[in-house]
Design a protein around this motif. Structure first.
Motif, PDB file in Angstrom:
ATOM      1  N   PRO A  28      20.362  -6.570   8.703  1.00 31.18           N
ATOM      2  CA  PRO A  28      21.427  -7.240   9.468  1.00 31.18           C
ATOM      3  C   PRO A  28      22.826  -7.043   8.890  1.00 31.18           C
ATOM      4  N   HIS A  29      22.906  -6.717   7.582  1.00 32.20           N
ATOM      5  CA  HIS A  29      24.232  -6.490   6.984  1.00 32.20           C
ATOM      6  C   HIS A  29      24.899  -5.264   7.604  1.00 32.20           C
ATOM      7  N   LEU A  30      24.071  -4.305   8.019  1.00 31.69           N
ATOM      8  CA  LEU A  30      24.591  -3.010   8.465  1.00 31.69           C
ATOM      9  C   LEU A  30      24.486  -2.814   9.972  1.00 31.69           C
ATOM     10  N   ALA A  64      15.569  -5.760  -4.965  1.00 28.98           N
ATOM     11  CA  ALA A  64      16.552  -4.699  -4.696  1.00 28.98           C
ATOM     12  C   ALA A  64      17.939  -5.248  -4.374  1.00 28.98           C
ATOM     13  N   HIS A  65      18.018  -6.274  -3.545  1.00 32.26           N
ATOM     14  CA  HIS A  65      19.330  -6.883  -3.290  1.00 32.26           C
ATOM     15  C   HIS A  65      19.211  -8.389  -3.347  1.00 32.26           C
ATOM     16  N   ASP A  66      20.336  -9.056  -3.504  1.00 31.61           N
ATOM     17  CA  ASP A  66      20.329 -10.468  -3.885  1.00 31.61           C
ATOM     18  C   ASP A  66      20.077 -11.405  -2.708  1.00 31.61           C
ATOM     19  N   ALA A  67      18.881 -11.310  -2.126  1.00 30.19           N
ATOM     20  CA  ALA A  67      18.566 -12.100  -0.936  1.00 30.19           C
ATOM     21  C   ALA A  67      17.794 -13.379  -1.282  1.00 30.19           C
ATOM     22  N   PHE A  68      17.365 -13.526  -2.536  1.00 28.94           N
ATOM     23  CA  PHE A  68      16.413 -14.591  -2.861  1.00 28.94           C
ATOM     24  C   PHE A  68      17.016 -15.750  -3.649  1.00 28.94           C
ATOM     25  N   PRO A 114      24.470 -15.725   2.471  1.00 26.12           N
ATOM     26  CA  PRO A 114      24.008 -15.976   3.848  1.00 26.12           C
ATOM     27  C   PRO A 114      22.490 -16.145   4.015  1.00 26.12           C
ATOM     28  N   HIS A 115      21.687 -15.869   2.968  1.00 26.77           N
ATOM     29  CA  HIS A 115      20.222 -15.780   3.124  1.00 26.77           C
ATOM     30  C   HIS A 115      19.538 -17.146   3.111  1.00 26.77           C
ATOM     31  N   VAL A 116      20.002 -18.030   3.970  1.00 19.08           N
ATOM     32  CA  VAL A 116      19.569 -19.430   3.951  1.00 19.08           C
ATOM     33  C   VAL A 116      18.084 -19.592   4.310  1.00 19.08           C
ATOM     34  N   GLY A 137      24.201  -6.632  -4.681  1.00 19.80           N
ATOM     35  CA  GLY A 137      24.701  -7.977  -4.429  1.00 19.80           C
ATOM     36  C   GLY A 137      24.106  -8.605  -3.183  1.00 19.80           C
ATOM     37  N   ILE A 138      24.748  -9.653  -2.664  1.00 18.70           N
ATOM     38  CA  ILE A 138      24.201 -10.361  -1.499  1.00 18.70           C
ATOM     39  C   ILE A 138      24.304  -9.557  -0.218  1.00 18.70           C
ATOM     40  N   SER A 139      25.091  -8.487  -0.215  1.00 16.11           N
ATOM     41  CA  SER A 139      25.107  -7.610   0.946  1.00 16.11           C
ATOM     42  C   SER A 139      24.657  -6.234   0.501  1.00 16.11           C
TER      43      SER A 139
HETATM   44 ZN   LIG Z   1      20.625  -9.456   2.627  1.00 17.77          ZN
END
Ligand SMILES: [Zn+2]
Length: 297
Positions: free
Chosen positions: A40-42, A171-175, A105-107, A191-193
């Protein structure tokens, strides 16, 4: 259009759309723009997405800059119809900040917090379809009770992971919300994105941490390339420390439609079960719902 026609609701991500499909139970059309494996970031809106947005009675998106490529379009539609960024309805004090400035944003990684965001989606649906509002609210109550039950079982399972192994490397900061809610240290390469690339330096720093903390497993994500995770494993191997891939987690998209992991509850069950079992805790292989039977590990 007859007054009793079903309302069209467009949701960007399935983490919003699938729970709402369950709650609406056929009384409204819930249309999702992004499916399995989509980042969704892209993601950029297609022409057919715009047509769906044009026909929508209500548009729901996450917000907090998750759908970074479609913000302009969301603002434009918001002048003509109800458009709700459901994570933006949460109080600032409940949100994580990243690098001291942007909100994470990864609520959906915290089911309790996500149920508050989903409640805003249910409110918005009830407002555009008042005759069915009591039906939606009753279904939502049942859905949130299920979510709470899963959350409680997940919480108990995470506690069975030995304390020194409670580290989640991805891999990316979603957690971040997952880690905050369940008491796990979260370490991520990007990072988060996923919009910006991870530097070599970041990978070296993480290799140091893996070696120092003797972390033996890292996780890949279904929406992010494995390249950086592989670099991490190779970096640790060069220092004489063996690290393996502990499984694939659903970070920013859920599993395939029609599968258990294509539901929010199933996606979450898969993630918790995979993390707990990989890090040495106790969780049933088939998940808390007994429906992860097709698992490979
Ligand atoms: Zn993400």
């Amino acid at each position: 259009m007859p007054a009793n026609a079903r309302k069209n609701v467009v949701a960007t991500i399935a983490q919003i759309g699938e729970p709402l499909t369950t709650i609406a139970a056929g009384k409204a059309n819930i249309i999702m723009l992004m499916g399995e494996g989509v980042d969704p970031h892209l993601y950029r809106l297609t022409r057919s997405d715009v047509a769906k947005l044009n026909r929508a009675d209500l548009v729901l998106y996450n917000g907090l800059h998750l759908e970074a490529q479609m913000l302009g379009m969301m603002e434009r539609f918001a002048r003509r119809k109800p458009v709700v960024a459901i994570a933006d309805t949460l109080a600032d004090r409940n949100l994580l900040t990243w690098a001291g400035k942007t909100h994470d944003p990864h609520v959906w990684m915290d089911p309790q917090l996500w149920s508050h965001a989903l409640a805003a989606a249910v409110d918005a649906l009830a407002a555009v379809d008042t005759p069915n509002a009591p039906f939606y609210r009753a279904n939502a109550g049942r859905y949130f009770a299920k979510l709470s039950a899963l959350d409680r079982r997940a919480r108990a399972a995470v506690k069975t992971i030995p304390a020194h192994r409670r580290a989640l490397v991805t891999a990316h900061d979603a957690f971040g919300y997952f880690g905050r809610s369940y008491g796990l240290d979260v370490l991520a390469i990007q990072g988060i994105s996923t919009e910006s690339e991870a530097g070599i330096r970041k990978i070296e720093t993480l290799v140091d941490t893996l070696v120092r903390r003797k972390i033996a497993a890292v996780f890949v994500e279904t929406t992010v390339s494995e390249r950086n995770v592989r670099a991490l494993i190779e970096g640790a191997a060069a220092r004489g420390h063996a690290v393996h891939i502990g499984g694939a987690l659903f970070s920013d998209a859920m599993g395939a439609k029609g599968h258990y992991t294509g539901t929010y509850l199933g996606m979450f069950d898969h993630n918790v079960t995979t993390v707990v079992r990989t890090l040495g805790g106790n969780a049933p292989a088939s998940g808390f719902g007994g429906q992860l039977a097709e698992r490979a590990n």
